[in-house]
Write an enzyme that holds these catalytic residues in place. Structure first.
Site, PDB file in Angstrom:
ATOM      1  N   VAL A 192      16.241 -75.565 -61.281  1.00  0.00           N
ATOM      2  CA  VAL A 192      17.052 -76.343 -62.226  1.00  0.00           C
ATOM      3  C   VAL A 192      18.241 -75.519 -62.728  1.00  0.00           C
ATOM      4  CG1 VAL A 192      15.156 -77.839 -62.935  1.00  0.00           C
ATOM      5  CG2 VAL A 192      15.469 -75.667 -64.113  1.00  0.00           C
TER       6      VAL A 192
ATOM      7  N   HIS B 250      14.237 -81.389 -58.710  1.00  0.00           N
ATOM      8  CA  HIS B 250      13.513 -81.302 -59.986  1.00  0.00           C
ATOM      9  C   HIS B 250      14.457 -81.333 -61.170  1.00  0.00           C
ATOM     10  CE1 HIS B 250       9.801 -79.331 -57.907  1.00  0.00           C
ATOM     11  NE2 HIS B 250       9.899 -80.617 -57.662  1.00  0.00           N
TER      12      HIS B 250
HETATM   13  C1  BV8 Z   1       5.064 -86.157 -57.994  1.00  0.00           C
HETATM   14  C2  BV8 Z   1      10.158 -78.644 -63.892  1.00  0.00           C
HETATM   15  C3  BV8 Z   1       4.638 -88.393 -57.327  1.00  0.00           C
HETATM   16  C4  BV8 Z   1      11.471 -78.027 -63.780  1.00  0.00           C
HETATM   17  C5  BV8 Z   1       8.423 -78.465 -62.282  1.00  0.00           C
HETATM   18  C6  BV8 Z   1      -2.445 -82.830 -55.393  1.00  0.00           C
HETATM   19  C7  BV8 Z   1      -1.810 -83.031 -54.188  1.00  0.00           C
HETATM   20  C8  BV8 Z   1      -0.471 -83.426 -54.130  1.00  0.00           C
HETATM   21  C9  BV8 Z   1       0.263 -83.588 -55.300  1.00  0.00           C
HETATM   22  C10 BV8 Z   1      -0.378 -83.358 -56.484  1.00  0.00           C
HETATM   23  C11 BV8 Z   1      -1.723 -83.007 -56.548  1.00  0.00           C
HETATM   24  N1  BV8 Z   1      -2.055 -82.882 -57.851  1.00  0.00           N
HETATM   25  C12 BV8 Z   1      -0.949 -83.127 -58.620  1.00  0.00           C
HETATM   26  C13 BV8 Z   1       0.050 -83.421 -57.798  1.00  0.00           C
HETATM   27  C14 BV8 Z   1       1.418 -83.746 -58.159  1.00  0.00           C
HETATM   28  C15 BV8 Z   1       2.176 -82.548 -58.706  1.00  0.00           C
HETATM   29  C16 BV8 Z   1       1.817 -81.241 -58.057  1.00  0.00           C
HETATM   30  O1  BV8 Z   1       2.272 -80.919 -56.965  1.00  0.00           O
HETATM   31  N2  BV8 Z   1       1.000 -80.430 -58.739  1.00  0.00           N
HETATM   32  C17 BV8 Z   1       0.608 -79.164 -58.172  1.00  0.00           C
HETATM   33  C18 BV8 Z   1       0.503 -78.113 -59.265  1.00  0.00           C
HETATM   34  C19 BV8 Z   1      -0.689 -79.335 -57.383  1.00  0.00           C
HETATM   35  N3  BV8 Z   1       3.566 -82.829 -58.411  1.00  0.00           N
HETATM   36  C20 BV8 Z   1       4.260 -83.629 -59.236  1.00  0.00           C
HETATM   37  O2  BV8 Z   1       3.829 -84.087 -60.252  1.00  0.00           O
HETATM   38  C21 BV8 Z   1       5.667 -83.946 -58.769  1.00  0.00           C
HETATM   39  N4  BV8 Z   1       5.798 -85.385 -58.798  1.00  0.00           N
HETATM   40  O3  BV8 Z   1       4.210 -85.738 -57.241  1.00  0.00           O
HETATM   41  O4  BV8 Z   1       5.367 -87.499 -58.158  1.00  0.00           O
HETATM   42  C22 BV8 Z   1       5.500 -88.847 -56.218  1.00  0.00           C
HETATM   43  C23 BV8 Z   1       6.034 -87.926 -55.323  1.00  0.00           C
HETATM   44  C24 BV8 Z   1       6.850 -88.358 -54.285  1.00  0.00           C
HETATM   45  C25 BV8 Z   1       7.117 -89.704 -54.153  1.00  0.00           C
HETATM   46  C26 BV8 Z   1       6.567 -90.625 -55.060  1.00  0.00           C
HETATM   47  C27 BV8 Z   1       5.759 -90.207 -56.091  1.00  0.00           C
HETATM   48  C28 BV8 Z   1       6.708 -83.338 -59.707  1.00  0.00           C
HETATM   49  C29 BV8 Z   1       6.720 -81.829 -59.528  1.00  0.00           C
HETATM   50  C30 BV8 Z   1       7.869 -81.210 -60.346  1.00  0.00           C
HETATM   51  C31 BV8 Z   1       7.303 -80.504 -61.513  1.00  0.00           C
HETATM   52  N5  BV8 Z   1       8.376 -79.771 -62.209  1.00  0.00           N
HETATM   53  N6  BV8 Z   1       9.223 -77.856 -63.122  1.00  0.00           N
HETATM   54  C32 BV8 Z   1      11.403 -76.655 -64.402  1.00  0.00           C
HETATM   55  O5  BV8 Z   1      10.902 -76.513 -65.532  1.00  0.00           O
HETATM   56  O6  BV8 Z   1      11.874 -75.740 -63.734  1.00  0.00           O
HETATM   57  S1  BV8 Z   1       7.398 -77.499 -61.351  1.00  0.00           S
HETATM   58  C33 BV8 Z   1       8.018 -75.960 -61.051  1.00  0.00           C
HETATM   59  O7  BV8 Z   1       7.390 -75.600 -59.811  1.00  0.00           O
HETATM   60  C34 BV8 Z   1       9.498 -75.790 -60.795  1.00  0.00           C
HETATM   61  O8  BV8 Z   1      10.190 -77.010 -60.565  1.00  0.00           O
HETATM   62  C35 BV8 Z   1       9.488 -74.959 -59.518  1.00  0.00           C
HETATM   63  O9  BV8 Z   1      10.664 -75.037 -58.846  1.00  0.00           O
HETATM   64  C36 BV8 Z   1       8.380 -75.600 -58.817  1.00  0.00           C
HETATM   65  C37 BV8 Z   1       7.842 -74.904 -57.609  1.00  0.00           C
HETATM   66  O10 BV8 Z   1       7.599 -73.564 -57.959  1.00  0.00           O
HETATM   67  P1  BV8 Z   1       8.352 -72.452 -57.085  1.00  0.00           P
HETATM   68  O11 BV8 Z   1       9.814 -72.724 -57.159  1.00  0.00           O
HETATM   69  O12 BV8 Z   1       7.738 -72.385 -55.750  1.00  0.00           O
HETATM   70  O13 BV8 Z   1       8.065 -71.142 -57.912  1.00  0.00           O
HETATM   71  P2  BV8 Z   1       6.716 -70.291 -57.901  1.00  0.00           P
HETATM   72  O14 BV8 Z   1       6.762 -69.354 -59.055  1.00  0.00           O
HETATM   73  O15 BV8 Z   1       5.542 -71.190 -57.737  1.00  0.00           O
HETATM   74  O16 BV8 Z   1       6.831 -69.419 -56.551  1.00  0.00           O
HETATM   75  C38 BV8 Z   1       7.852 -68.444 -56.458  1.00  0.00           C
HETATM   76  C39 BV8 Z   1       7.812 -67.930 -55.020  1.00  0.00           C
HETATM   77  O17 BV8 Z   1       8.919 -67.041 -54.834  1.00  0.00           O
HETATM   78  C40 BV8 Z   1       6.554 -67.141 -54.693  1.00  0.00           C
HETATM   79  O18 BV8 Z   1       6.089 -67.499 -53.414  1.00  0.00           O
HETATM   80  C41 BV8 Z   1       7.039 -65.676 -54.679  1.00  0.00           C
HETATM   81  O19 BV8 Z   1       6.339 -64.903 -53.728  1.00  0.00           O
HETATM   82  C42 BV8 Z   1       8.468 -65.837 -54.269  1.00  0.00           C
HETATM   83  N7  BV8 Z   1       9.348 -64.780 -54.773  1.00  0.00           N
HETATM   84  C43 BV8 Z   1       9.280 -64.123 -55.955  1.00  0.00           C
HETATM   85  N8  BV8 Z   1      10.294 -63.251 -56.037  1.00  0.00           N
HETATM   86  C44 BV8 Z   1      11.029 -63.379 -54.903  1.00  0.00           C
HETATM   87  C45 BV8 Z   1      10.433 -64.363 -54.094  1.00  0.00           C
HETATM   88  N9  BV8 Z   1      10.906 -64.719 -52.885  1.00  0.00           N
HETATM   89  C46 BV8 Z   1      12.023 -64.080 -52.465  1.00  0.00           C
HETATM   90  N10 BV8 Z   1      12.663 -63.130 -53.172  1.00  0.00           N
HETATM   91  C47 BV8 Z   1      12.200 -62.755 -54.384  1.00  0.00           C
HETATM   92  N11 BV8 Z   1      12.853 -61.790 -55.083  1.00  0.00           N
END
Ligand code: BV8
Length: 236
Positions: free
Chosen positions: A95, A113
């Site tokens: 974001v 997102h």
């Molecule tokens: C939806 C808000 C329906 C913005 C965020 C079971 C199965 C399937 C789906 C679900 C389920 N149970 C629940 C769900 C739905 C749910 C979901 O997925 N939950 C998860 C926890 C299981 N999803 C939703 O609710 C979504 N909506 O499903 O609607 C639908 C869908 C489609 C069509 C019709 C209906 C909505 C999800 C959005 C939630 N909003 N945040 C904000 O505040 O920023 S979530 C949050 O997570 C952020 O948006 C973020 O972008 C997102 C993903 O996280 P990442 O970006 O991957 O960050 P993370 O820290 O996890 O990982 C960082 C990575 O970077 C790591 O791998 C690390 O190793 C690496 N890294 C670190 N440093 C570096 C690096 N890589 C390179 N260089 C570095 N230096």
């Protein structure tokens, strides 16, 4: 190797070296703040001031942040791709506005997102550019409703933005690159499977293996500021 249609997905990891927090790393945002209270509509309804405070702080922090070599390399990749007449779509879960700051063309960026730099009215849905703090004291400039302004951010349980556009691009891409995402949040985490099943070459550039690593044809581990420019240099 040139590709006709490229889709890139980025997550919080590409902005880590710009000083913005990731979510699920050992000291990630969700390890310090309660996700249910901050990134769900129910949490916002329970305590809007708490949520505004959280996003106001992140808006101010991301406004001061600078893109790193990873963001800049993606802007280079997009320019190289436009010279070959191929298509390029950058889908970001982030974001922050760092891809735009790095020179990526906003017309080719999908903030699935949402964006900290925009507000949304919970009553009429109007979205507008917003750089200052949001609060419950504000009145919508379109429908005049007070107290319904929210961050233009997609919370858990809400539908991500521009899903049709994303799915159309995944259906025709021959290259899908996933950068800096844990592959834990859907539907973004499912994009690699969609692209691969439709014949795309899939590449993961990440600090460590993500939950979906086994689904990628190619994987390069390391910090985005190194692995992304290296990969772009080799493939343009
Ligand atoms: C939806 C808000 C329906 C913005 C965020 C079971 C199965 C399937 C789906 C679900 C389920 N149970 C629940 C769900 C739905 C749910 C979901 O997925 N939950 C998860 C926890 C299981 N999803 C939703 O609710 C979504 N909506 O499903 O609607 C639908 C869908 C489609 C069509 C019709 C209906 C909505 C999800 C959005 C939630 N909003 N945040 C904000 O505040 O920023 S979530 C949050 O997570 C952020 O948006 C973020 O972008 C997102 C993903 O996280 P990442 O970006 O991957 O960050 P993370 O820290 O996890 O990982 C960082 C990575 O970077 C790591 O791998 C690390 O190793 C690496 N890294 C670190 N440093 C570096 C690096 N890589 C390179 N260089 C570095 N230096």
């Amino acid at each position: 190797m040139t590709y006709q249609n490229i889709v890139v997905l980025t997550g919080a990891g590409i902005s880590a070296e710009s000083g913005l927090g990731t979510f699920r790393d050992k000291d990630g945002i969700w390890t310090k703040y309660p996700l249910e209270d901050l990134a769900t509509p129910e949490g916002f309804a329970r305590n809007p001031d708490f949520v505004h405070e959280f996003y106001n702080a992140r808006r101010a922090q991301s406004a001061k942040a600078e893109p790193n070599a990873g963001h800049i390399a993606l802007a280079d990749l997009e320019r190289a791709q436009s010279k070959t007449g191929g298509s390029f779509l950058l889908v970001t879960q982030n974001v922050d506005g760092l891809h735009e700051k790095a020179g990526s063309n906003p017309a080719n960026i999908v903030h699935m997102h949402g964006e900290l730099g925009k507000s949304r009215c919970g009553a009429c849905g109007d979205v507008m550019a917003w750089t200052g703090p949001l609060s419950t004291n504000l009145t919508c400039q379109i429908c005049d409703t007070k107290g319904q302004m929210r961050p233009h951010v997609v919370w858990f349980g809400e539908i991500p933005l521009e899903m049709d556009r994303i799915e159309q691009a995944l259906a025709k891409c021959d290259l899908f690159v996933s950068i800096g995402t844990s592959g834990d949040v859907y539907p973004a985490a499912g994009f690699v499977q969609m692209a691969r099943s439709l014949g795309a070459w899939t590449v993961e550039l990440n600090l460590e293996p993500s939950s979906g690593s086994a689904l990628f044809n190619e994987s390069h581990l390391g910090p985005a500021s190194k692995v992304v420019p290296d990969w772009v240099r080799l493939n343009t």
